[in-house]
Design a protein around this motif. Sequence first.
Motif, PDB file in Angstrom:
ATOM      1  N   PRO A 122      13.565 -63.944  49.630  1.00 15.24           N
ATOM      2  CA  PRO A 122      12.313 -64.314  48.958  1.00 15.24           C
ATOM      3  C   PRO A 122      11.168 -64.668  49.896  1.00 15.24           C
ATOM      4  O   PRO A 122       9.995 -64.488  49.545  1.00 15.24           O
ATOM      5  CB  PRO A 122      12.729 -65.527  48.113  1.00 15.24           C
ATOM      6  CG  PRO A 122      14.171 -65.312  47.828  1.00 15.24           C
ATOM      7  CD  PRO A 122      14.723 -64.685  49.077  1.00 15.24           C
ATOM      8  N   ASP A 123      11.473 -65.156  51.096  1.00 14.85           N
ATOM      9  CA  ASP A 123      10.396 -65.541  52.011  1.00 14.85           C
ATOM     10  C   ASP A 123       9.862 -64.384  52.838  1.00 14.85           C
ATOM     11  O   ASP A 123       8.974 -64.550  53.664  1.00 14.85           O
ATOM     12  CB  ASP A 123      10.860 -66.673  52.937  1.00 14.85           C
ATOM     13  CG  ASP A 123      12.037 -66.281  53.823  1.00 14.85           C
ATOM     14  OD1 ASP A 123      12.417 -65.085  53.830  1.00 14.85           O
ATOM     15  OD2 ASP A 123      12.583 -67.169  54.511  1.00 14.85           O
ATOM     16  N   GLY A 124      10.414 -63.181  52.640  1.00 12.28           N
ATOM     17  CA  GLY A 124       9.945 -62.008  53.368  1.00 12.28           C
ATOM     18  C   GLY A 124      10.774 -61.656  54.590  1.00 12.28           C
ATOM     19  O   GLY A 124      10.617 -60.572  55.155  1.00 12.28           O
ATOM     20  N   SER A 125      11.654 -62.540  55.003  1.00  9.66           N
ATOM     21  CA  SER A 125      12.573 -62.211  56.086  1.00  9.66           C
ATOM     22  C   SER A 125      13.662 -61.296  55.550  1.00  9.66           C
ATOM     23  O   SER A 125      13.794 -61.105  54.331  1.00  9.66           O
ATOM     24  CB  SER A 125      13.183 -63.482  56.670  1.00  9.66           C
ATOM     25  OG  SER A 125      13.956 -64.161  55.692  1.00  9.66           O
ATOM     26  N   THR A 126      14.458 -60.717  56.431  1.00  9.52           N
ATOM     27  CA  THR A 126      15.576 -59.892  55.995  1.00  9.52           C
ATOM     28  C   THR A 126      16.861 -60.407  56.634  1.00  9.52           C
ATOM     29  O   THR A 126      16.831 -61.106  57.649  1.00  9.52           O
ATOM     30  CB  THR A 126      15.386 -58.404  56.352  1.00  9.52           C
ATOM     31  OG1 THR A 126      15.345 -58.244  57.774  1.00  9.52           O
ATOM     32  CG2 THR A 126      14.113 -57.860  55.739  1.00  9.52           C
ATOM     33  N   ALA A 127      18.000 -60.046  56.031  1.00 13.99           N
ATOM     34  CA  ALA A 127      19.287 -60.552  56.513  1.00 13.99           C
ATOM     35  C   ALA A 127      20.400 -59.607  56.090  1.00 13.99           C
ATOM     36  O   ALA A 127      20.215 -58.722  55.243  1.00 13.99           O
ATOM     37  CB  ALA A 127      19.547 -61.956  55.952  1.00 13.99           C
ATOM     38  N   LEU A 128      21.577 -59.808  56.674  1.00 10.90           N
ATOM     39  CA  LEU A 128      22.758 -59.040  56.311  1.00 10.90           C
ATOM     40  C   LEU A 128      23.205 -59.428  54.897  1.00 10.90           C
ATOM     41  O   LEU A 128      23.249 -60.606  54.552  1.00 10.90           O
ATOM     42  CB  LEU A 128      23.892 -59.316  57.300  1.00 10.90           C
ATOM     43  CG  LEU A 128      23.603 -59.005  58.776  1.00 10.90           C
ATOM     44  CD1 LEU A 128      24.760 -59.450  59.648  1.00 10.90           C
ATOM     45  CD2 LEU A 128      23.323 -57.527  58.974  1.00 10.90           C
ATOM     46  N   PHE A 129      23.562 -58.414  54.100  1.00 12.66           N
ATOM     47  CA  PHE A 129      23.868 -58.632  52.690  1.00 12.66           C
ATOM     48  C   PHE A 129      25.160 -57.906  52.326  1.00 12.66           C
ATOM     49  O   PHE A 129      25.413 -56.794  52.794  1.00 12.66           O
ATOM     50  CB  PHE A 129      22.713 -58.107  51.830  1.00 12.66           C
ATOM     51  CG  PHE A 129      22.918 -58.215  50.343  1.00 12.66           C
ATOM     52  CD1 PHE A 129      22.968 -59.450  49.715  1.00 12.66           C
ATOM     53  CD2 PHE A 129      23.036 -57.071  49.561  1.00 12.66           C
ATOM     54  CE1 PHE A 129      23.152 -59.550  48.333  1.00 12.66           C
ATOM     55  CE2 PHE A 129      23.214 -57.158  48.188  1.00 12.66           C
ATOM     56  CZ  PHE A 129      23.271 -58.404  47.576  1.00 12.66           C
ATOM     57  N   TYR A 130      25.978 -58.551  51.515  1.00 13.97           N
ATOM     58  CA  TYR A 130      27.220 -57.952  51.030  1.00 13.97           C
ATOM     59  C   TYR A 130      27.137 -57.820  49.518  1.00 13.97           C
ATOM     60  O   TYR A 130      27.091 -58.825  48.804  1.00 13.97           O
ATOM     61  CB  TYR A 130      28.421 -58.835  51.408  1.00 13.97           C
ATOM     62  CG  TYR A 130      29.768 -58.286  50.989  1.00 13.97           C
ATOM     63  CD1 TYR A 130      30.539 -57.536  51.867  1.00 13.97           C
ATOM     64  CD2 TYR A 130      30.283 -58.550  49.717  1.00 13.97           C
ATOM     65  CE1 TYR A 130      31.783 -57.049  51.498  1.00 13.97           C
ATOM     66  CE2 TYR A 130      31.525 -58.062  49.333  1.00 13.97           C
ATOM     67  CZ  TYR A 130      32.272 -57.307  50.231  1.00 13.97           C
ATOM     68  OH  TYR A 130      33.499 -56.833  49.856  1.00 13.97           O
ATOM     69  N   GLU A 131      27.106 -56.575  49.043  1.00 12.47           N
ATOM     70  CA  GLU A 131      27.098 -56.309  47.606  1.00 12.47           C
ATOM     71  C   GLU A 131      28.478 -55.806  47.216  1.00 12.47           C
ATOM     72  O   GLU A 131      28.877 -54.697  47.589  1.00 12.47           O
ATOM     73  CB  GLU A 131      26.025 -55.288  47.245  1.00 12.47           C
ATOM     74  CG  GLU A 131      25.843 -55.124  45.743  1.00 12.47           C
ATOM     75  CD  GLU A 131      24.605 -54.318  45.386  1.00 12.47           C
ATOM     76  OE1 GLU A 131      24.439 -54.017  44.189  1.00 12.47           O
ATOM     77  OE2 GLU A 131      23.809 -54.002  46.299  1.00 12.47           O
TER      78      GLU A 131
END
Length: 357
Positions: A122-131
Amino acid sequence: MNMTFRWYGRGNDTVQLDQVKQIPGVKGIVWALHHKPVGEAWGKNEIKSEVDYIKSFGFHAEVVESVNVHEAIKLGNQDRESYIENYKQTIRNLGEFGVKVICYNFMPIFDWTRSDLFRELPDGSTALFYEKEIVENRDPKELIQTFSSYSDMTLPGWEPEKIGRIKELFDAYKDMTEEDLWENLRYFLEEILPVAEEAGIKMAIHPDDPPWSIFGLPRIMTGRESLNKLLSISNSPSNGITFCTGSLGSSRSNDMVALSAEFAHKSPFAHIRNVKIFDNGDFIETSHLTSDGSIDIKGVVKELSAINYDGYVRPDHGRHIWGEKCRPGYGLYDRALGIMHLLGLWDAFQTMKKENH
């Protein structure tokens, strides 16, 4: 707490050691010879070159992450003996140059697994994600192609050479049970731990990430029961754990504060990071701040402070912030922020202890 920073080496990392030197409180660099093929012994000259370079910036080079374990060892097949001998020689050679801890894992075929390397927060940063749904329904060959081709830098655990062997590797593991994998880990440890003791090195196994089976492959380092089982294999002082809050903590069944209180004394190395777990089992990596995720990072550091933990610590995966172009999860900025947060918590708890006495 001996604060460290993971670095992928000259020409293989966007972060430079003169930049890391400007982060207060960092004492050491966590390193590896990432160009070496898995299973090949590390030579003394190449070890010395990397250690000397790290020390030239005023850091120690006492932690290696990782000396990866060849699939033949995990499979327990006829080729494992030669690879175990290479591993032993690597341990001996690292010990000669002052290495105190070797981090390793025993995950079949794949290392850490995510569905998205740059999911926006939500803050515009990006990160590793597990779906969860994507991983459970995706062709693993497609996933490994995505991970291995994102840039020219190596992504440990997702080496490009695995693409051509993916069917062969899955076929090799098709009948393997968790107990089979445990037996192969036991055999490996019984072979290498005496060598590690002689070299003055602690072996620190990294938990599976995430801590559950993926693609039908067995995974065994998943929580309290498995950590105890690992320690029961041998009472050697060289048999230890890499206590990773993000890996274990991505499962709601793992209480990371309770686990840190129970296992910190057997963990010469700790990775501290936060993840936010969603109701459907998806999770995303966040800042190290407790309120941003699902793990009580403050409580974990409090437990470490309570025993005056003197092991090695590093901030783990960080977000990608302020437009930084970097290796997924391993930029400079957010990990630097993580270090300052962890050291701030440590200082506060240590001060409270002194005042209470």
